[in-house]
Design a protein around this motif. Sequence first.
Motif, PDB file in Angstrom:
ATOM      1  N   GLY A 162       0.858  -1.209  -0.069  1.00 25.76           N
ATOM      2  CA  GLY A 162      -0.059  -0.022  -0.092  1.00 25.76           C
ATOM      3  C   GLY A 162       0.746   1.233   0.127  1.00 25.76           C
ATOM      4  O   GLY A 162       2.060   1.124   0.035  1.00 25.76           O
ATOM      5  N   GLU A 163       0.190   2.477  -0.261  1.00 26.15           N
ATOM      6  CA  GLU A 163       0.869   3.683  -0.365  1.00 26.15           C
ATOM      7  C   GLU A 163       0.116   5.063   0.426  1.00 26.15           C
ATOM      8  O   GLU A 163      -1.157   4.843   0.585  1.00 26.15           O
ATOM      9  N   MET A 164       0.870   5.958   0.766  1.00 26.93           N
ATOM     10  CA  MET A 164       0.262   7.205   1.085  1.00 26.93           C
ATOM     11  C   MET A 164       1.013   8.377   0.562  1.00 26.93           C
ATOM     12  O   MET A 164       2.324   8.145   0.497  1.00 26.93           O
ATOM     13  N   GLY A 165       0.587   9.110  -0.255  1.00 32.75           N
ATOM     14  CA  GLY A 165       1.117  10.452  -0.618  1.00 32.75           C
ATOM     15  C   GLY A 165       0.505  11.336  -1.484  1.00 32.75           C
ATOM     16  O   GLY A 165       0.093  10.675  -2.618  1.00 32.75           O
ATOM     17  N   ILE A 166       0.551  12.669  -1.047  1.00 32.89           N
ATOM     18  CA  ILE A 166      -0.467  13.409  -1.870  1.00 32.89           C
ATOM     19  C   ILE A 166       0.190  13.710  -3.323  1.00 32.89           C
ATOM     20  O   ILE A 166       1.256  13.896  -3.249  1.00 32.89           O
ATOM     21  N   ALA A 167      -0.632  13.700  -4.434  1.00 35.74           N
ATOM     22  CA  ALA A 167      -0.278  13.711  -5.713  1.00 35.74           C
ATOM     23  C   ALA A 167       0.325  12.516  -6.424  1.00 35.74           C
ATOM     24  O   ALA A 167       0.338  12.448  -7.690  1.00 35.74           O
ATOM     25  N   ASN A 168       0.177  11.320  -5.344  1.00 33.53           N
ATOM     26  CA  ASN A 168       0.684  10.105  -6.185  1.00 33.53           C
ATOM     27  C   ASN A 168      -0.327   9.606  -7.228  1.00 33.53           C
ATOM     28  O   ASN A 168       0.154   8.699  -8.161  1.00 33.53           O
ATOM     29  N   THR A 169      -1.667   9.899  -7.364  1.00 32.27           N
ATOM     30  CA  THR A 169      -2.508   9.305  -8.399  1.00 32.27           C
ATOM     31  C   THR A 169      -1.870  10.157  -9.604  1.00 32.27           C
ATOM     32  O   THR A 169      -2.045   9.584 -10.687  1.00 32.27           O
ATOM     33  N   THR A 170      -1.357  11.194  -9.693  1.00 36.29           N
ATOM     34  CA  THR A 170      -0.957  12.037 -10.844  1.00 36.29           C
ATOM     35  C   THR A 170       0.125  11.324 -11.267  1.00 36.29           C
ATOM     36  O   THR A 170       0.418  11.005 -12.450  1.00 36.29           O
ATOM     37  N   VAL A 171       1.227  10.696 -10.540  1.00 36.98           N
ATOM     38  CA  VAL A 171       2.294   9.936 -10.773  1.00 36.98           C
ATOM     39  C   VAL A 171       2.108   8.764 -11.288  1.00 36.98           C
ATOM     40  O   VAL A 171       2.531   8.557 -12.389  1.00 36.98           O
ATOM     41  N   ALA A 172       0.897   8.143 -10.787  1.00 33.33           N
ATOM     42  CA  ALA A 172       0.555   6.834 -11.465  1.00 33.33           C
ATOM     43  C   ALA A 172      -0.077   7.067 -12.717  1.00 33.33           C
ATOM     44  O   ALA A 172       0.210   6.269 -13.617  1.00 33.33           O
ATOM     45  N   TYR A 254      -4.970   1.706  -7.698  1.00 33.46           N
ATOM     46  CA  TYR A 254      -4.452   2.384  -8.680  1.00 33.46           C
ATOM     47  C   TYR A 254      -3.035   2.752  -8.476  1.00 33.46           C
ATOM     48  O   TYR A 254      -2.380   2.577  -9.509  1.00 33.46           O
ATOM     49  N   VAL A 255      -2.421   3.199  -7.387  1.00 31.12           N
ATOM     50  CA  VAL A 255      -1.124   3.621  -7.134  1.00 31.12           C
ATOM     51  C   VAL A 255      -0.400   2.406  -6.985  1.00 31.12           C
ATOM     52  O   VAL A 255       0.802   2.257  -7.686  1.00 31.12           O
ATOM     53  N   SER A 256      -0.696   1.540  -6.212  1.00 33.18           N
ATOM     54  CA  SER A 256       0.243   0.334  -6.232  1.00 33.18           C
ATOM     55  C   SER A 256       0.160  -0.402  -7.473  1.00 33.18           C
ATOM     56  O   SER A 256       1.556  -1.066  -7.367  1.00 33.18           O
ATOM     57  N   CYS A 257      -0.658  -0.497  -8.152  1.00 34.63           N
ATOM     58  CA  CYS A 257      -0.316  -1.238  -9.520  1.00 34.63           C
ATOM     59  C   CYS A 257       0.331  -0.530 -10.234  1.00 34.63           C
ATOM     60  O   CYS A 257       0.914  -1.122 -11.176  1.00 34.63           O
ATOM     61  N   ALA A 258       0.673   0.651 -10.163  1.00 35.68           N
ATOM     62  CA  ALA A 258       1.543   1.488 -11.100  1.00 35.68           C
ATOM     63  C   ALA A 258       3.065   0.920 -10.806  1.00 35.68           C
ATOM     64  O   ALA A 258       3.886   0.668 -11.813  1.00 35.68           O
ATOM     65  N   ALA A 259       3.372   0.535  -9.497  1.00 31.35           N
ATOM     66  CA  ALA A 259       4.861  -0.122  -9.224  1.00 31.35           C
ATOM     67  C   ALA A 259       4.588  -1.542  -9.996  1.00 31.35           C
ATOM     68  O   ALA A 259       5.652  -1.880 -10.640  1.00 31.35           O
ATOM     69  N   ALA A 260       3.315  -2.267  -9.914  1.00 33.68           N
ATOM     70  CA  ALA A 260       3.370  -3.469 -10.359  1.00 33.68           C
ATOM     71  C   ALA A 260       3.554  -3.493 -12.051  1.00 33.68           C
ATOM     72  O   ALA A 260       4.308  -4.270 -12.472  1.00 33.68           O
ATOM     73  N   ALA A 261       2.926  -2.576 -12.540  1.00 34.45           N
ATOM     74  CA  ALA A 261       3.093  -2.319 -13.837  1.00 34.45           C
ATOM     75  C   ALA A 261       4.574  -2.321 -14.465  1.00 34.45           C
ATOM     76  O   ALA A 261       4.594  -2.674 -15.721  1.00 34.45           O
ATOM     77  N   ILE A 262       5.326  -1.442 -13.745  1.00 35.46           N
ATOM     78  CA  ILE A 262       6.681  -1.031 -14.179  1.00 35.46           C
ATOM     79  C   ILE A 262       7.278  -2.641 -14.124  1.00 35.46           C
ATOM     80  O   ILE A 262       8.213  -2.921 -15.118  1.00 35.46           O
ATOM     81  N   LEU A 263       7.265  -3.245 -13.241  1.00 38.64           N
ATOM     82  CA  LEU A 263       7.559  -4.757 -13.309  1.00 38.64           C
ATOM     83  C   LEU A 263       7.070  -5.638 -14.431  1.00 38.64           C
ATOM     84  O   LEU A 263       7.976  -6.340 -14.965  1.00 38.64           O
ATOM     85  N   LEU A 302     -13.847   1.414  -3.785  1.00 44.96           N
ATOM     86  CA  LEU A 302     -12.732   2.049  -2.883  1.00 44.96           C
ATOM     87  C   LEU A 302     -11.797   2.844  -3.813  1.00 44.96           C
ATOM     88  O   LEU A 302     -11.529   2.573  -4.857  1.00 44.96           O
ATOM     89  N   ARG A 303     -11.307   4.088  -3.308  1.00 41.01           N
ATOM     90  CA  ARG A 303     -10.221   4.900  -3.641  1.00 41.01           C
ATOM     91  C   ARG A 303      -9.457   5.327  -2.649  1.00 41.01           C
ATOM     92  O   ARG A 303      -8.975   6.702  -2.850  1.00 41.01           O
ATOM     93  N   LEU A 304      -9.253   4.811  -1.615  1.00 39.95           N
ATOM     94  CA  LEU A 304      -8.697   5.363  -0.378  1.00 39.95           C
ATOM     95  C   LEU A 304      -6.951   5.317  -0.509  1.00 39.95           C
ATOM     96  O   LEU A 304      -6.234   6.097  -0.133  1.00 39.95           O
ATOM     97  N   GLY A 305      -6.568   4.023  -1.082  1.00 40.15           N
ATOM     98  CA  GLY A 305      -5.177   3.702  -0.846  1.00 40.15           C
ATOM     99  C   GLY A 305      -4.977   3.018   0.425  1.00 40.15           C
ATOM    100  O   GLY A 305      -5.599   2.368   0.713  1.00 40.15           O
ATOM    101  N   GLU A 306      -3.903   3.291   0.858  1.00 38.88           N
ATOM    102  CA  GLU A 306      -3.198   2.872   2.103  1.00 38.88           C
ATOM    103  C   GLU A 306      -3.393   1.321   2.476  1.00 38.88           C
ATOM    104  O   GLU A 306      -3.119   0.906   3.514  1.00 38.88           O
ATOM    105  N   GLY A 307      -3.380   0.497   1.226  1.00 40.14           N
ATOM    106  CA  GLY A 307      -3.650  -0.826   1.308  1.00 40.14           C
ATOM    107  C   GLY A 307      -4.905  -1.239   1.542  1.00 40.14           C
ATOM    108  O   GLY A 307      -5.005  -2.517   2.022  1.00 40.14           O
TER     109      GLY A 307
END
Length: 341
Positions: A162-172, A254-263, A302-307
Amino acid sequence: MTATASPFDSIRDLIALIPPASEAALAAVSAREIQLTKPQGSLGRLEEIVAFLATWQGKAQPSLDRPLVAIFAGNHGVAAKGVSAFPASVTRAMMENFSVGGAAINQICAAYGVGLKVFDLALEIPTKDITEAPAMEAAAAAATFAFGMEAVAGGVDLLCVGEMGIANTTVAAAIYHGLYGGAAEDWVGRGTGVDEAGLKRKIAAVEAAVALHRPFLHDPLELMRRLGGREIAAMAGAIVAARMQNIPVVLDGYVSCAAAAILHAIDPGALDHCLAGHVSAEGAHAEVLRRLGKKPLLDLDLRLGEGSGAALAVGVLKAALACHTGMATFEQAKVAGKAEG
């Protein structure tokens, strides 16, 4: 290191060495499954889950004694472009909320008996604004990937990232746009709930970032360090470390899957040990999961993040395993099995 060596070479070498599934464990768990007091296949995906756990833990009797949610938190320079409904200071405030047990993920973990660890990735030093420069230097991105690998320790038998970070959906969104093409608006959602003006700024930021870095985006790790954030790199490292340690992974949203998508872009098999905990209400997460070949376990808007979605899915995994280990066999229950012919 030679003049042509890259800080990412060791990551590529490691991914090339990821271990395969355990066919012996799969055979053993399948043999028990057909003896349980139910029609074969009647528990649907629950049966598949148990086979998945056995296959990737490498154990005929899989366990869920020490599941863990690992939250990686990072701040992003692109937040200054007004792409979020909340200021970057909220990342630190939520870290403090996690520490005192006040967040949604704390309650979900407590309800399902899941451990929780939160990792602060230099919150006081945001990554660079991806519309103006690479988010991280290559060496720093590789080091953060390694940090994520080191975070997977202590006898964990299931990892939820999981993750936490303001603006990280932009990054994803920038990562997905860089990997998969299309238009920026195909990948951009409202994240923390931005208004129409904020959504336009977010789309413009994703367009600008991908345009700036486009010559380098053929390399997934270069894409990660240019468009990603520290939490993205750390989650990618954690996913790889779990594979090396025979730990199945549940992806969050959405954000954690961005890390998975890179792999996945490096090697599609790098995600074989991962399940999708849920499909998020955010942006194009359903399309991302389709591209990753992952069918989500839950769909709760859900769209909270945090795992949070991954942690909720642990309840399903625990129920699946309880059925497999606790159910009587036909012989034990003195129930006639399936008739022949």
